[in-house]
Design a protein around this motif. Structure first.
Motif, PDB file in Angstrom:
ATOM      1  N   GLN A  23     -19.209  16.506   8.144  1.00 31.64           N
ATOM      2  CA  GLN A  23     -18.688  17.569   7.284  1.00 31.64           C
ATOM      3  C   GLN A  23     -19.656  18.741   7.139  1.00 31.64           C
ATOM      4  O   GLN A  23     -19.951  19.186   6.029  1.00 31.64           O
ATOM      5  N   GLY A  24     -20.119  19.252   8.259  1.00 31.69           N
ATOM      6  CA  GLY A  24     -21.088  20.334   8.239  1.00 31.69           C
ATOM      7  C   GLY A  24     -20.511  21.727   8.182  1.00 31.69           C
ATOM      8  O   GLY A  24     -21.247  22.709   8.224  1.00 31.69           O
ATOM      9  N   GLN A  25     -19.187  21.849   8.075  1.00 32.39           N
ATOM     10  CA  GLN A  25     -18.572  23.168   8.022  1.00 32.39           C
ATOM     11  C   GLN A  25     -18.743  23.777   6.634  1.00 32.39           C
ATOM     12  O   GLN A  25     -18.671  23.090   5.624  1.00 32.39           O
ATOM     13  N   ARG A  26     -18.960  25.074   6.601  1.00 28.01           N
ATOM     14  CA  ARG A  26     -19.072  25.828   5.357  1.00 28.01           C
ATOM     15  C   ARG A  26     -18.306  27.137   5.541  1.00 28.01           C
ATOM     16  O   ARG A  26     -18.254  27.670   6.650  1.00 28.01           O
ATOM     17  N   ILE A  56     -13.018  35.631   6.239  1.00 35.14           N
ATOM     18  CA  ILE A  56     -13.527  34.269   6.100  1.00 35.14           C
ATOM     19  C   ILE A  56     -14.612  34.081   7.148  1.00 35.14           C
ATOM     20  O   ILE A  56     -14.356  34.220   8.346  1.00 35.14           O
ATOM     21  N   VAL A  57     -15.810  33.791   6.692  1.00 37.34           N
ATOM     22  CA  VAL A  57     -16.941  33.571   7.581  1.00 37.34           C
ATOM     23  C   VAL A  57     -17.095  32.058   7.733  1.00 37.34           C
ATOM     24  O   VAL A  57     -17.336  31.350   6.759  1.00 37.34           O
ATOM     25  N   VAL A  58     -16.902  31.579   8.967  1.00 34.03           N
ATOM     26  CA  VAL A  58     -16.996  30.156   9.250  1.00 34.03           C
ATOM     27  C   VAL A  58     -18.449  29.849   9.607  1.00 34.03           C
ATOM     28  O   VAL A  58     -18.992  30.403  10.560  1.00 34.03           O
ATOM     29  N   CYS A  59     -19.047  28.990   8.822  1.00 31.18           N
ATOM     30  CA  CYS A  59     -20.457  28.648   8.992  1.00 31.18           C
ATOM     31  C   CYS A  59     -20.604  27.144   9.231  1.00 31.18           C
ATOM     32  O   CYS A  59     -19.656  26.378   9.093  1.00 31.18           O
ATOM     33  N   LEU A  60     -21.811  26.766   9.567  1.00 24.05           N
ATOM     34  CA  LEU A  60     -22.104  25.356   9.774  1.00 24.05           C
ATOM     35  C   LEU A  60     -23.532  25.077   9.364  1.00 24.05           C
ATOM     36  O   LEU A  60     -24.375  25.968   9.319  1.00 24.05           O
ATOM     37  N   ARG A  61     -23.774  23.814   9.082  1.00 26.97           N
ATOM     38  CA  ARG A  61     -25.125  23.368   8.745  1.00 26.97           C
ATOM     39  C   ARG A  61     -25.452  22.199   9.669  1.00 26.97           C
ATOM     40  O   ARG A  61     -24.976  21.082   9.471  1.00 26.97           O
ATOM     41  N   GLU A  62     -26.221  22.476  10.707  1.00 21.81           N
ATOM     42  CA  GLU A  62     -26.574  21.473  11.709  1.00 21.81           C
ATOM     43  C   GLU A  62     -27.232  20.252  11.085  1.00 21.81           C
ATOM     44  O   GLU A  62     -26.984  19.109  11.502  1.00 21.81           O
ATOM     45  N   LEU A 131     -26.877  34.075   2.872  1.00 17.64           N
ATOM     46  CA  LEU A 131     -26.788  32.725   3.436  1.00 17.64           C
ATOM     47  C   LEU A 131     -28.134  32.015   3.363  1.00 17.64           C
ATOM     48  O   LEU A 131     -29.177  32.621   3.629  1.00 17.64           O
ATOM     49  N   PRO A 132     -28.136  30.716   3.072  1.00 20.05           N
ATOM     50  CA  PRO A 132     -29.385  29.947   3.146  1.00 20.05           C
ATOM     51  C   PRO A 132     -29.877  29.892   4.596  1.00 20.05           C
ATOM     52  O   PRO A 132     -29.089  30.023   5.533  1.00 20.05           O
ATOM     53  N   ASP A 133     -31.163  29.694   4.774  1.00 14.88           N
ATOM     54  CA  ASP A 133     -31.758  29.676   6.113  1.00 14.88           C
ATOM     55  C   ASP A 133     -31.181  28.599   7.016  1.00 14.88           C
ATOM     56  O   ASP A 133     -31.155  28.759   8.237  1.00 14.88           O
ATOM     57  N   ASP A 134     -30.714  27.486   6.450  1.00 17.09           N
ATOM     58  CA  ASP A 134     -30.239  26.377   7.281  1.00 17.09           C
ATOM     59  C   ASP A 134     -28.734  26.417   7.548  1.00 17.09           C
ATOM     60  O   ASP A 134     -28.156  25.454   8.042  1.00 17.09           O
TER      61      ASP A 134
END
Length: 175
Positions: A23-26, A56-62, A131-134
């Motif tokens: 569930q790394g999608q943001r 909508i900005v699709v982000c992820l957190r590896e 956005l956070p760095d990660d």
């Protein structure tokens, strides 16, 4: 655009697939006119991005993927070491989330357009969104009412190129 419709569109991401249920999608949903205008100016797309009522900005957190695959249930499957990722599934999953957003927008009766950010614009765009760095940006999606694109559509690849036939894209049992 009613907030309830936007919420239904983005809620689809809660059901998006993710490798190992990481569930790394943001998402960052931008509805404020001034904020959309600033973001559009950063990438030189005022005529398209700036006028859409929703971005909508699709982000992820590896790290969500690495964290998940270091948990005991996943380590038990791999002999005690984190899985060797053959492809970065965090990007694959972000693409699946983007597709759900696009389909959700269509289901709500809106048009949606996906775009990527040029590398040279990423830093300023990230900073504007705080956005956070990660967290990485995978893509952006505009949502709104469809514009008259009759002149553009005649020149676009969707009108000038044929779609591949099913048998050109799908192979059964073997290549």
């Amino acid at each position: 655009m009613p907030r309830e419709a936007i919420e239904r569109i983005v809620a689809s991401v809660c059901r998006a697939p993710s490798a190992g249920f990481s569930q790394g999608q943001r998402l960052v949903v931008v509805t404020e006119e001034e904020q959309r205008r600033r973001l559009a100016e950063l990438i030189g797309e005022e005529s398209w991005v700036g006028v859409a009522p929703v971005l909508i900005v699709v982000c992820l957190r590896e790290d969500d993927y690495h964290d998940r695959y270091r948990e005991s249930d996943k380590l038990a499957l791999t002999g005690g070491t984190e899985v060797e990722w053959p492809i970065p599934f965090w990007y694959f999953d972000a693409g699946a989330a983007a597709m759900l957003i696009l389909l959700g927008a269509i289901d709500e009766g809106y048009a949606a357009g996906l775009f990527g950010l040029p590398v040279e614009d990423l830093s300023a765009f990230r900073q504007e969104l705080e956005l956070p760095d990660d967290v990485e940006i995978a893509c952006c999606i505009t949502v709104g009412r469809p514009a008259d694109d009759s002149e553009w559509a005649a020149k676009s690849s969707r009108m000038s190129q044929r779609r591949r036939l099913l048998e050109e894209s799908v192979h059964w049992e073997r290549w």
